[in-house]
Design a protein around this motif. Structure first.
Motif, PDB file in Angstrom:
ATOM      1  N   ASP A   8      16.388 166.273  -8.847  1.00 16.29           N
ATOM      2  CA  ASP A   8      15.979 165.010  -8.238  1.00 16.29           C
ATOM      3  C   ASP A   8      16.785 164.825  -6.961  1.00 16.29           C
ATOM      4  N   THR A   9      16.309 163.968  -6.077  1.00 14.59           N
ATOM      5  CA  THR A   9      17.003 163.726  -4.814  1.00 14.59           C
ATOM      6  C   THR A   9      17.745 162.400  -4.817  1.00 14.59           C
ATOM      7  N   LYS A  10      18.016 161.905  -6.008  1.00 16.32           N
ATOM      8  CA  LYS A  10      18.855 160.715  -6.167  1.00 16.32           C
ATOM      9  C   LYS A  10      19.652 160.877  -7.454  1.00 16.32           C
ATOM     10  N   PRO A  11      20.810 160.223  -7.546  1.00 17.93           N
ATOM     11  CA  PRO A  11      21.629 160.361  -8.749  1.00 17.93           C
ATOM     12  C   PRO A  11      21.018 159.614  -9.938  1.00 17.93           C
ATOM     13  N   VAL A  12      21.482 159.979 -11.113  1.00 17.50           N
ATOM     14  CA  VAL A  12      21.116 159.266 -12.338  1.00 17.50           C
ATOM     15  C   VAL A  12      22.250 158.285 -12.609  1.00 17.50           C
ATOM     16  N   VAL A  13      21.961 156.999 -12.457  1.00 21.61           N
ATOM     17  CA  VAL A  13      22.967 155.962 -12.678  1.00 21.61           C
ATOM     18  C   VAL A  13      22.740 155.393 -14.075  1.00 21.61           C
ATOM     19  N   THR A  14      23.784 155.463 -14.891  1.00 18.45           N
ATOM     20  CA  THR A  14      23.663 155.031 -16.276  1.00 18.45           C
ATOM     21  C   THR A  14      25.030 154.635 -16.812  1.00 18.45           C
ATOM     22  N   THR A  15      25.039 153.881 -17.883  1.00 18.61           N
ATOM     23  CA  THR A  15      26.276 153.534 -18.570  1.00 18.61           C
ATOM     24  C   THR A  15      26.399 154.431 -19.790  1.00 18.61           C
ATOM     25  N   LEU A  16      27.531 155.115 -19.891  1.00 18.93           N
ATOM     26  CA  LEU A  16      27.776 156.032 -20.998  1.00 18.93           C
ATOM     27  C   LEU A  16      28.928 155.521 -21.850  1.00 18.93           C
ATOM     28  N   GLU A  17      28.819 155.753 -23.134  1.00 23.05           N
ATOM     29  CA  GLU A  17      29.897 155.435 -24.064  1.00 23.05           C
ATOM     30  C   GLU A  17      31.009 156.477 -23.916  1.00 23.05           C
ATOM     31  N   ALA A  18      32.185 156.172 -24.419  1.00 29.30           N
ATOM     32  CA  ALA A  18      33.270 157.150 -24.442  1.00 29.30           C
ATOM     33  C   ALA A  18      32.816 158.362 -25.251  1.00 29.30           C
ATOM     34  N   GLY A  19      33.192 159.549 -24.797  1.00 27.84           N
ATOM     35  CA  GLY A  19      32.834 160.754 -25.536  1.00 27.84           C
ATOM     36  C   GLY A  19      32.639 161.941 -24.625  1.00 27.84           C
ATOM     37  N   ASP A  20      32.200 163.034 -25.234  1.00 16.93           N
ATOM     38  CA  ASP A  20      31.951 164.281 -24.519  1.00 16.93           C
ATOM     39  C   ASP A  20      30.486 164.398 -24.145  1.00 16.93           C
ATOM     40  N   TYR A  21      30.243 164.922 -22.951  1.00 13.98           N
ATOM     41  CA  TYR A  21      28.893 165.116 -22.439  1.00 13.98           C
ATOM     42  C   TYR A  21      28.818 166.489 -21.776  1.00 13.98           C
ATOM     43  N   TYR A  22      27.603 167.023 -21.679  1.00  8.52           N
ATOM     44  CA  TYR A  22      27.386 168.312 -21.031  1.00  8.52           C
ATOM     45  C   TYR A  22      26.375 168.125 -19.905  1.00  8.52           C
ATOM     46  N   TRP A  23      26.864 168.264 -18.673  1.00  7.95           N
ATOM     47  CA  TRP A  23      26.054 168.074 -17.467  1.00  7.95           C
ATOM     48  C   TRP A  23      25.326 169.370 -17.146  1.00  7.95           C
ATOM     49  N   CYS A  24      24.053 169.273 -16.869  1.00  3.46           N
ATOM     50  CA  CYS A  24      23.229 170.424 -16.506  1.00  3.46           C
ATOM     51  C   CYS A  24      23.635 170.915 -15.118  1.00  3.46           C
ATOM     52  N   THR A  25      23.968 172.195 -15.018  1.00  5.30           N
ATOM     53  CA  THR A  25      24.330 172.787 -13.729  1.00  5.30           C
ATOM     54  C   THR A  25      23.187 173.578 -13.112  1.00  5.30           C
ATOM     55  N   CYS A  26      22.184 173.934 -13.928  1.00  6.23           N
ATOM     56  CA  CYS A  26      21.093 174.789 -13.437  1.00  6.23           C
ATOM     57  C   CYS A  26      19.929 174.003 -12.838  1.00  6.23           C
ATOM     58  N   GLY A  27      19.779 172.745 -13.256  1.00  5.00           N
ATOM     59  CA  GLY A  27      18.670 171.919 -12.780  1.00  5.00           C
ATOM     60  C   GLY A  27      17.384 172.111 -13.565  1.00  5.00           C
ATOM     61  N   GLN A  28      17.393 172.956 -14.600  1.00  8.57           N
ATOM     62  CA  GLN A  28      16.176 173.256 -15.351  1.00  8.57           C
ATOM     63  C   GLN A  28      16.016 172.436 -16.628  1.00  8.57           C
ATOM     64  N   SER A  29      17.006 171.640 -16.974  1.00  7.61           N
ATOM     65  CA  SER A  29      16.926 170.827 -18.179  1.00  7.61           C
ATOM     66  C   SER A  29      15.828 169.775 -18.053  1.00  7.61           C
ATOM     67  N   ALA A  30      15.095 169.568 -19.124  1.00  7.47           N
ATOM     68  CA  ALA A  30      14.097 168.497 -19.163  1.00  7.47           C
ATOM     69  C   ALA A  30      14.752 167.162 -19.504  1.00  7.47           C
ATOM     70  N   ASN A  31      16.039 167.194 -19.789  1.00  5.37           N
ATOM     71  CA  ASN A  31      16.796 165.999 -20.184  1.00  5.37           C
ATOM     72  C   ASN A  31      17.852 165.678 -19.122  1.00  5.37           C
ATOM     73  N   GLN A  32      17.474 165.728 -17.851  1.00  9.52           N
ATOM     74  CA  GLN A  32      18.410 165.500 -16.747  1.00  9.52           C
ATOM     75  C   GLN A  32      19.100 164.155 -16.883  1.00  9.52           C
ATOM     76  N   PRO A  33      20.376 164.098 -16.576  1.00  9.37           N
ATOM     77  CA  PRO A  33      21.228 165.127 -15.998  1.00  9.37           C
ATOM     78  C   PRO A  33      21.988 165.940 -17.047  1.00  9.37           C
ATOM     79  N   PHE A  34      21.575 165.824 -18.300  1.00  9.17           N
ATOM     80  CA  PHE A  34      22.282 166.490 -19.389  1.00  9.17           C
ATOM     81  C   PHE A  34      21.622 167.816 -19.750  1.00  9.17           C
ATOM     82  N   CYS A  35      22.420 168.723 -20.281  1.00 12.58           N
ATOM     83  CA  CYS A  35      21.943 170.054 -20.654  1.00 12.58           C
ATOM     84  C   CYS A  35      21.071 169.991 -21.904  1.00 12.58           C
TER      85      CYS A  35
END
Length: 78
Positions: A8-35
């Motif tokens: 996408d050409t804009k960021p994903v702005v969201t509120t996240l709870e404390a915890g671990d997350y996995y950010w997609c680095t390839c851009g192919q995830s259907a669950n952007q911005p997460f892997c």
């Protein structure tokens, strides 16, 4: 190394709870911005990041940030 897909050409702005997350680095995830495993068979691996407290974040979706996983405005130069 291959170039990531611009999800996408804009960021994903969201509120996240404390915890671990996995950010997609390839851009192919259907669950952007997460892997979601879309990187399988590529040289890409997801980037783990941890939040200590609930926080509003702007996560990069163009995959061009110099401060992953957070947006640094790189999408404005696409």
């Amino acid at each position: 190394m291959a170039e990531p897909v611009i999800a996408d050409t804009k960021p994903v702005v969201t509120t996240l709870e404390a915890g671990d997350y996995y950010w997609c680095t390839c851009g192919q995830s259907a669950n952007q911005p997460f892997c979601d495993g879309g990187h399988k068979g590529t040289d890409f691996t997801p980037m783990k990041f941890t939040l200590e407290t609930q926080k509003q974040v702007a996560l990069c979706a163009c995959k061009g940030t110099a401060n992953p996983p957070f947006c640094d405005g790189a999408h404005t130069k696409l």
